[in-house]
Structure formats: C-alpha cells, structure tokens
Design a protein around this motif. Structure first.
Motif, PDB file in Angstrom:
ATOM      1  N   ASP A 144       0.868  -1.172   0.000  1.00  0.00           N
ATOM      2  CA  ASP A 144       0.000   0.000   0.000  1.00  0.00           C
ATOM      3  C   ASP A 144       0.906   1.223   0.000  1.00  0.00           C
ATOM      4  OD1 ASP A 144      -2.248   1.590   0.105  1.00  0.00           O
ATOM      5  OD2 ASP A 144      -2.510   1.406   2.271  1.00  0.00           O
ATOM      6  N   ILE A 145       0.685   2.131  -0.940  1.00  0.00           N
ATOM      7  CA  ILE A 145       1.510   3.331  -1.046  1.00  0.00           C
ATOM      8  C   ILE A 145       0.622   4.545  -0.888  1.00  0.00           C
ATOM      9  CG2 ILE A 145       1.410   3.199  -3.586  1.00  0.00           C
ATOM     10  CD1 ILE A 145       4.225   4.480  -3.606  1.00  0.00           C
ATOM     11  N   LEU A 146       0.955   5.397   0.091  1.00  0.00           N
ATOM     12  CA  LEU A 146       0.150   6.570   0.412  1.00  0.00           C
ATOM     13  C   LEU A 146       0.549   7.747  -0.473  1.00  0.00           C
ATOM     14  CD1 LEU A 146       0.329   6.397   4.325  1.00  0.00           C
ATOM     15  CD2 LEU A 146      -1.366   5.337   2.806  1.00  0.00           C
ATOM     16  N   ALA A 147      -0.314   8.757  -0.507  1.00  0.00           N
ATOM     17  CA  ALA A 147      -0.031   9.955  -1.294  1.00  0.00           C
ATOM     18  C   ALA A 147       1.304  10.547  -0.866  1.00  0.00           C
ATOM     19  CB  ALA A 147      -1.144  10.977  -1.110  1.00  0.00           C
ATOM     20  N   GLY A 148       2.185  10.763  -1.836  1.00  0.00           N
ATOM     21  CA  GLY A 148       3.497  11.338  -1.574  1.00  0.00           C
ATOM     22  C   GLY A 148       4.594  10.324  -1.348  1.00  0.00           C
ATOM     23  N   GLN A 149       4.252   9.065  -1.068  1.00  0.00           N
ATOM     24  CA  GLN A 149       5.274   8.053  -0.802  1.00  0.00           C
ATOM     25  C   GLN A 149       5.869   7.509  -2.096  1.00  0.00           C
ATOM     26  OE1 GLN A 149       3.334   5.123   1.782  1.00  0.00           O
ATOM     27  NE2 GLN A 149       4.305   6.065   3.569  1.00  0.00           N
ATOM     28  N   ARG A 150       7.087   6.948  -1.954  1.00  0.00           N
ATOM     29  CA  ARG A 150       7.767   6.298  -3.086  1.00  0.00           C
ATOM     30  C   ARG A 150       8.429   5.016  -2.590  1.00  0.00           C
ATOM     31  NH1 ARG A 150       8.735  11.023  -0.969  1.00  0.00           N
ATOM     32  NH2 ARG A 150      10.981  10.912  -1.297  1.00  0.00           N
ATOM     33  N   TYR A 151       8.430   4.014  -3.451  1.00  0.00           N
ATOM     34  CA  TYR A 151       9.159   2.766  -3.198  1.00  0.00           C
ATOM     35  C   TYR A 151       9.899   2.354  -4.464  1.00  0.00           C
ATOM     36  CZ  TYR A 151       6.423   1.846   1.074  1.00  0.00           C
ATOM     37  OH  TYR A 151       5.846   1.921   2.317  1.00  0.00           O
ATOM     38  N   SER A 152      11.071   1.749  -4.281  1.00  0.00           N
ATOM     39  CA  SER A 152      11.702   0.990  -5.365  1.00  0.00           C
ATOM     40  C   SER A 152      11.525  -0.482  -5.051  1.00  0.00           C
ATOM     41  CB  SER A 152      13.201   1.295  -5.468  1.00  0.00           C
ATOM     42  OG  SER A 152      13.439   2.486  -6.165  1.00  0.00           O
ATOM     43  N   VAL A 153      11.095  -1.237  -6.074  1.00  0.00           N
ATOM     44  CA  VAL A 153      10.927  -2.680  -5.917  1.00  0.00           C
ATOM     45  C   VAL A 153      11.657  -3.373  -7.057  1.00  0.00           C
ATOM     46  CG1 VAL A 153       8.694  -2.404  -4.770  1.00  0.00           C
ATOM     47  CG2 VAL A 153       8.769  -2.788  -7.248  1.00  0.00           C
ATOM     48  N   VAL A 154      12.188  -4.546  -6.759  1.00  0.00           N
ATOM     49  CA  VAL A 154      12.821  -5.372  -7.791  1.00  0.00           C
ATOM     50  C   VAL A 154      11.854  -6.480  -8.168  1.00  0.00           C
ATOM     51  CG1 VAL A 154      14.739  -6.900  -8.361  1.00  0.00           C
ATOM     52  CG2 VAL A 154      15.142  -4.830  -7.009  1.00  0.00           C
ATOM     53  N   LEU A 155      11.577  -6.588  -9.463  1.00  0.00           N
ATOM     54  CA  LEU A 155      10.731  -7.651 -10.005  1.00  0.00           C
ATOM     55  C   LEU A 155      11.572  -8.473 -10.972  1.00  0.00           C
ATOM     56  CD1 LEU A 155       7.110  -7.524 -11.313  1.00  0.00           C
ATOM     57  CD2 LEU A 155       8.926  -8.288 -12.864  1.00  0.00           C
ATOM     58  N   THR A 156      11.570  -9.788 -10.790  1.00  0.00           N
ATOM     59  CA  THR A 156      12.289 -10.681 -11.688  1.00  0.00           C
ATOM     60  C   THR A 156      11.311 -11.249 -12.716  1.00  0.00           C
ATOM     61  OG1 THR A 156      13.862 -11.277  -9.954  1.00  0.00           O
ATOM     62  CG2 THR A 156      13.718 -12.754 -11.844  1.00  0.00           C
ATOM     63  N   ALA A 157      11.659 -11.092 -13.986  1.00  0.00           N
ATOM     64  CA  ALA A 157      10.800 -11.587 -15.072  1.00  0.00           C
ATOM     65  C   ALA A 157      11.047 -13.086 -15.241  1.00  0.00           C
ATOM     66  CB  ALA A 157      11.086 -10.830 -16.361  1.00  0.00           C
ATOM     67  N   ASN A 158      10.412 -13.881 -14.389  1.00  0.00           N
ATOM     68  CA  ASN A 158      10.679 -15.333 -14.343  1.00  0.00           C
ATOM     69  C   ASN A 158       9.420 -16.166 -14.576  1.00  0.00           C
ATOM     70  OD1 ASN A 158       9.310 -14.855 -11.980  1.00  0.00           O
ATOM     71  ND2 ASN A 158      10.971 -15.489 -10.613  1.00  0.00           N
ATOM     72  N   GLN A 159       8.395 -15.560 -15.157  1.00  0.00           N
ATOM     73  CA  GLN A 159       7.148 -16.268 -15.408  1.00  0.00           C
ATOM     74  C   GLN A 159       7.018 -16.601 -16.906  1.00  0.00           C
ATOM     75  OE1 GLN A 159       4.907 -17.248 -12.841  1.00  0.00           O
ATOM     76  NE2 GLN A 159       6.800 -16.699 -11.777  1.00  0.00           N
ATOM     77  N   PRO A 160       6.086 -17.468 -17.267  1.00  0.00           N
ATOM     78  CA  PRO A 160       5.893 -17.779 -18.694  1.00  0.00           C
ATOM     79  C   PRO A 160       5.644 -16.514 -19.511  1.00  0.00           C
ATOM     80  CG  PRO A 160       4.692 -19.340 -17.334  1.00  0.00           C
ATOM     81  CD  PRO A 160       5.224 -18.304 -16.391  1.00  0.00           C
ATOM     82  N   ARG A 161       6.101 -16.522 -20.755  1.00  0.00           N
ATOM     83  CA  ARG A 161       5.970 -15.358 -21.632  1.00  0.00           C
ATOM     84  C   ARG A 161       4.486 -15.069 -21.876  1.00  0.00           C
ATOM     85  NH1 ARG A 161       8.955 -17.081 -25.886  1.00  0.00           N
ATOM     86  NH2 ARG A 161      10.857 -16.271 -24.927  1.00  0.00           N
ATOM     87  N   ALA A 162       4.027 -13.912 -21.372  1.00  0.00           N
ATOM     88  CA  ALA A 162       2.601 -13.575 -21.457  1.00  0.00           C
ATOM     89  C   ALA A 162       2.421 -12.131 -21.040  1.00  0.00           C
ATOM     90  CB  ALA A 162       1.778 -14.506 -20.556  1.00  0.00           C
ATOM     91  N   ASN A 163       1.160 -11.708 -20.937  1.00  0.00           N
ATOM     92  CA  ASN A 163       0.795 -10.393 -20.397  1.00  0.00           C
ATOM     93  C   ASN A 163       0.228 -10.584 -18.991  1.00  0.00           C
ATOM     94  OD1 ASN A 163       1.101  -8.394 -22.737  1.00  0.00           O
ATOM     95  ND2 ASN A 163      -0.094 -10.036 -23.686  1.00  0.00           N
ATOM     96  N   TYR A 164       0.624  -9.719 -18.067  1.00  0.00           N
ATOM     97  CA  TYR A 164       0.186  -9.817 -16.676  1.00  0.00           C
ATOM     98  C   TYR A 164      -0.328  -8.452 -16.218  1.00  0.00           C
ATOM     99  CZ  TYR A 164       2.851 -14.172 -16.761  1.00  0.00           C
ATOM    100  OH  TYR A 164       3.325 -15.425 -17.088  1.00  0.00           O
ATOM    101  N   TRP A 165      -1.403  -8.479 -15.443  1.00  0.00           N
ATOM    102  CA  TRP A 165      -1.934  -7.223 -14.911  1.00  0.00           C
ATOM    103  C   TRP A 165      -1.014  -6.652 -13.842  1.00  0.00           C
ATOM    104  CZ3 TRP A 165      -5.158  -4.896 -17.775  1.00  0.00           C
ATOM    105  CH2 TRP A 165      -6.221  -5.544 -18.408  1.00  0.00           C
ATOM    106  N   ILE A 166      -0.750  -5.359 -13.963  1.00  0.00           N
ATOM    107  CA  ILE A 166      -0.175  -4.583 -12.866  1.00  0.00           C
ATOM    108  C   ILE A 166      -1.367  -3.969 -12.145  1.00  0.00           C
ATOM    109  CG2 ILE A 166       1.323  -2.649 -12.241  1.00  0.00           C
ATOM    110  CD1 ILE A 166       2.758  -3.077 -14.952  1.00  0.00           C
ATOM    111  N   ASN A 167      -1.647  -4.451 -10.962  1.00  0.00           N
ATOM    112  CA  ASN A 167      -2.823  -4.013 -10.208  1.00  0.00           C
ATOM    113  C   ASN A 167      -2.472  -2.782  -9.375  1.00  0.00           C
ATOM    114  OD1 ASN A 167      -4.256  -6.565 -10.930  1.00  0.00           O
ATOM    115  ND2 ASN A 167      -2.690  -7.458  -9.600  1.00  0.00           N
ATOM    116  N   THR A 168      -3.137  -1.676  -9.625  1.00  0.00           N
ATOM    117  CA  THR A 168      -2.972  -0.481  -8.791  1.00  0.00           C
ATOM    118  C   THR A 168      -4.378  -0.041  -8.389  1.00  0.00           C
ATOM    119  OG1 THR A 168      -2.868   0.917 -10.783  1.00  0.00           O
ATOM    120  CG2 THR A 168      -0.790   0.196  -9.842  1.00  0.00           C
ATOM    121  N   ILE A 169      -4.793  -0.480  -7.226  1.00  0.00           N
ATOM    122  CA  ILE A 169      -6.192  -0.343  -6.786  1.00  0.00           C
ATOM    123  C   ILE A 169      -6.331   0.896  -5.906  1.00  0.00           C
ATOM    124  CG2 ILE A 169      -8.120  -1.499  -5.688  1.00  0.00           C
ATOM    125  CD1 ILE A 169      -6.935  -2.908  -8.213  1.00  0.00           C
ATOM    126  N   LEU A 170      -7.126   1.839  -6.372  1.00  0.00           N
ATOM    127  CA  LEU A 170      -7.286   3.117  -5.690  1.00  0.00           C
ATOM    128  C   LEU A 170      -8.096   2.963  -4.413  1.00  0.00           C
ATOM    129  CD1 LEU A 170      -8.134   6.525  -7.291  1.00  0.00           C
ATOM    130  CD2 LEU A 170      -9.597   5.659  -5.467  1.00  0.00           C
TER     131      LEU A 170
END
Length: 530
Positions: free
Chosen positions: A266-292
């Motif tokens: 959960d990221i609040l107004a004004g906050q920032r995070y860096s995250v590392v994501l490894t592309a290790n899943q089957p070749r496809a399209n995946y949703w990036i969920n950003t739920i308001l």
C-alpha cells in the motif's frame, strides 16, 4: 563537490571514461501551460508542465546541481494562474532554503508571464522523488511528475539489471472537474470529491468511458527490473501488485532498505518505493494491479477502482490485454511498513523535545480562513500568512512573531524532536510529509515502536494505530510538515517546524530574484493570485 572532482580527474587521466562523467550542472526548463488532457479518455483543460501529464521526468546524477527554469505561461482563469514548485523529498540545505518552493513558508508564488529558477545542489542524496505544484490544490489539475537521482555506485546495483525511465511507475487520482469547483464542493459538504479515475503512468479508464489503452511495461525473460513507484495523488492511496510476481522493496522515499519481499504494498499519497521484479514467469501479459483507495465510489459513479492499472508484457507476448480477470491483487503477504529496515544502520538520537499532534476535523466551522470545513492539529487550523515565514525570520531572527494560525513550532538548532500522533478514531490515514528533511519512523501506524533500527523516510501515515516520527533540526529554517492529502492540507492540516531562527538569519542570503517574488505576487490582480 569532492565526488565530482574525483570523477573529472579520473576522466582526464582515462579519456575513454570522459563520456560517462555527468556535467556538474543539470539544467531543465519547464513551461507551465494550460492544455487539453485526457488521461482516462475524458478531455478537460489541465495545468501541465511542458504540455504533458504526468510532466516530463527529471533525472539527475548524485553530486550534480539541478537547475530548473520554470516559466509560468498559464492563461485559463478557471484554474489557478500563479504557481510554485516543490521538489518532494529532495533535501535542501539551510543556505538554499529560499529555493524550497513552499508558498508563504519559504517563498511567494509567481504569476502568469513570470519565471523563477530553482537551484538545487543534490549533494550525496540519491533515490526516487517527484515534483509538483505546492500552491493550493493546483497539482490535482496535472502539475506533477517524477524526479529521479541516480547513483553510479549504487550499493544495491547487484540486485537488478534494468533501472531507467522505462521502469518508473506513477499512480495518481484524477478528476474531470478542475480543483477550484471541487474545492468549493468540499467546503460546502465536508466531503472530498471522489476521483473519477485512478491512473497508472498517466492512463486509466472510468465507468462508461472509452477503452483507452493501458500503459504497457515491457520486460524480457530472465532480467531483473528496478521499478520506482511514486504515488502522485492529491488524496488516494493505492494497493500495488503484479499478477504471478513478487516485489522486493529496496528503497522507501529515497532511503535504501534491506531487501524485503512482498506480494502487495500500500503506497500513500506522496510516498515512493523501489521494488525489484524478476521476469521469471511464462511469456505472457500480466496485470499490474494499482487499486485506488480513498472515498466511496458510490459518490461518483465514474469511479471503478480496478480500472487504473497497467500491463506487464514479456518480450514475445501478444500485443493484447491479459486474459486473466482484473483483481484487487493477491491480498496476502502485504507489506507491513514497520518490517522494513535501513540498509545502512542509522540509530535515532535521543529526544530533546516531544510534541503530540492530535488531528481533528471541524465541520461548519467559522475559521480564520473563512472555510466552513477545517482540519486541525491540536485544535489549530493552519492558515498561510501574508508575509512568508522565512521573510519574518530573515528580518527578525529569534524575535520573529508568528500568528497562532501559522501553527509554527520553534526549536533551537541541532536538537532532536519527536512527534507522536496518538491512535485516532478517524476513518482516515493521514500521510504526513516533512519538507527538506526526513525522519526516523519510530512507530508505523500498524507496528510496535522501534527505537533501534527504524527506516528513515519523509512521508508516513498517521491513523488509528498511532504513529511516531523523530527528526533533527540540524538544518535550521522553517519546514512544512503537513498532510499530503492536499484537500486536508488546504483546510488546515499543516504545521511548520522552525529550527534555529538566528542561525537561519545568519546563513540565508537570498538572490534578488527571490526578493522580487513577494512584491510581484502582492501586486497581482486578485484573479491572478488564485
């Protein structure tokens, strides 16, 4: 400067390295204009930097001086015509505090046809930041964008392969009406207008609107990506996740953290995070969920909190949306902020002064601001002074006087202040932001106290669980400390932390351009001051 000097000497001795040495000064020009914008398919006029939303990404390198020329070219009088820019999270040293950009605290805004140049020596600071209008609710109309300071010798570089402008993620709330009628509605009803849409990288959809294209984030199998997530909202928090992938947090608000893996944050107004994501899943399209999160969608039938999202697309995958359902994310292994630890230990110093901030809302109030709705800290609603706080300090030093409604807390220089937000019964989590500095997060809203190795950041939520932060006044001057839900901030949920007033007077010597800002602003017609 020692860092830059060493790089230059190295380049001179090794000509092949000259191309990688950054210039000592990075110069950027921002033209602030009114232009049509339709991030969710609904066209409205916005307040935009260089005509885009989000505005242009500003990038710099550790050790550079960032020079930002801002030209006010605003013409649409249905929105604010003056402006002032804040560089959120960027440290400002005392002698340069007049370039900090906080209207009526460290500066005055500037009107249409005027310009101002912000000069920001970045020193050793690195990380993920952003810039936005600090004047009233103006950034809700579009004036907001990322600012990244890269570290050529990042101690966490071994954790990722890609970190560039394609790996910057922004989330934001968006309204079809401009901020001026929206703010008038808030004052009349005590209810913040619910956003029409949530946006990921400046794109989203609303119920019944056109099927605008979602932003696509390309990845290649086997590579590790540092995604820098910035919540540029004027109100909303966002729950962020990526289907079938985990996120390893390595930074919070410009401070490196011990790698900490979650499925959702959960990221609040004004906050920032860096995250590392490894592309290790089957070749496809995946949703990036950003739920308001923020406000009841029943109050605005345009809002569908699941429609502000993006697509993670593996190289070789179809040019299509994911075939899986849109969800709210996994709902498990959600970040507990209090579990984060600093990469480089920085124990908080002993406390010299304690403050308690009790937040409250008063409806149908008769406040000095004239607002019928006000938020308070310790029963005081912040009202911007006519004469900026810094101007008073430069005139009178420790003898400077502040009105009660300036909510200014004065301390000696080089002291440690602890601010406690007691547990609240309000149904709100206020993301409190300290300008020009950061703080040790002694107690996160949902966690126990940590006086040994808490993270440092510059935005933290105060709510039902209680929150405690600690910081020092080692950089004398007046610094805003306010809620980053700008609807709350603009009806009083703010304060100023002023340290070392005599030291400030002795160390700060503004330019003629800064000296001219307040007389020019005060001479503007009332319609151009808005």
């Amino acid at each position: 400067m020692q860092f830059l000097t060493s790089l230059v000497l190295l380049a001179l001795s090794c000509p092949g390295l000259a191309a990688v040495v950054p210039d000592a000064v990075k110069t950027v020009t921002l033209d602030i204009i009114n232009a049509p914008v339709a991030p969710d398919g609904f066209t409205r006029s916005g307040v935009l930097a260089n005509g885009t939303f989000p505005g242009p990404i500003i990038t710099a390198t550790k050790g550079q001086t960032l020079v930002v020329h801002v030209n006010n070219r605003l013409t649409d009088n249905t929105m604010r015509l003056s402006t002032s820019i804040d560089f959120d999270g960027v440290f400002i040293d005392t002698p340069n505090i007049y370039n900090e950009g906080s209207p009526f605290v460290t500066t005055c805004p500037f009107g249409p046809g005027a310009s101002y140049t912000y000069t920001l020596p970045l020193g050793t600071q690195t990380g993920t930041f952003w810039y936005h209008s600090q004047l009233s609710m103006q950034y809700a109309d579009g004036l907001r964008a990322p600012l990244i300071i890269y570290d050529p010798a990042d101690p966490q570089a071994h954790l990722y392969d890609v970190d560039d402008e394609t790996t910057i993620w922004t989330v934001a709330d968006w309204w079809h009406n401009s901020s001026i009628p929206g703010f008038a509605s808030y004052l009349a009803t005590q209810i913040i207008p619910v956003a029409d849409a949530g946006l990921f990288n400046g794109r989203g959809r609303f119920n019944g609107g056109p099927l605008t294209a979602y932003d696509v984030v390309p990845v290649t199998t086997g590579k590790r990506y540092r995604f820098r997530i910035i919540n540029m909202s004027a109100r909303s928090d966002f729950m962020v996740s990526v289907d079938n992938h985990t996120l390893t947090i390595i930074e919070a608000d410009g401070e490196a953290t011990v790698p900490h893996t979650v499925s959702q944050l959960d990221i609040l107004a004004g906050q920032r995070y860096s995250v590392v994501l490894t592309a290790n899943q089957p070749r496809a399209n995946y949703w990036i969920n950003t739920i308001l999160g923020g406000g009841n969608p029943a109050r605005n039938l345009n809002l569908n909190v699941t429609l502000g999202r993006g697509i993670l697309r593996y190289a070789g995958a179809p040019n299509a949306e994911p075939t899986t359902p849109m969800t709210n994310g996994p709902g498990t292994n959600i970040l507990v902020e209090g579990d984060l630890r600093p990469l480089i230990p920085s124990p908080p110093p002993p406390i010299d002064f304690n403050l308690t901030f009790v937040t409250s809302m008063t409806a149908n109030a008769s406040s000095p601001s004239g607002f019928n709705t006000q938020w308070n800290i310790n029963n005081i609603s912040y009202v911007s002074p006519v004469v900026p706080t810094l101007v008073k300090i430069l005139q009178d030093g420790a003898a400077a006087k502040f009105n009660t409604t300036e909510n200014t807390f004065v301390f000696p220089a080089n002291k440690t202040i602890q601010v406690t937000f007691p547990p609240s019964t309000e149904d709100e989590l206020h993301p409190f932001h300290l300008h020009g500095n950061n703080f040790w997060l002694i107690k996160s809203n949902s966690s126990a106290e940590n006086n040994i190795n808490p993270i440092r950041r510059d935005v933290a939520g105060a709510g039902s669980g209680g929150t405690t932060v600690r910081f020092t006044t080692d950089k004398p001057g007046p610094w805003f400390f306010h809620c980053h839900i700008f609807w709350h901030f603009n009806v009083g949920l703010g304060s100023v932390i002023a340290g070392g007033l005599d030291e400030t007077k002795a160390e700060v010597h503004p330019t003629d351009a800064w000296d001219a800002l307040c007389p020019a602003y005060n001479a503007l017609p009332e319609g151009e001051k808005r």
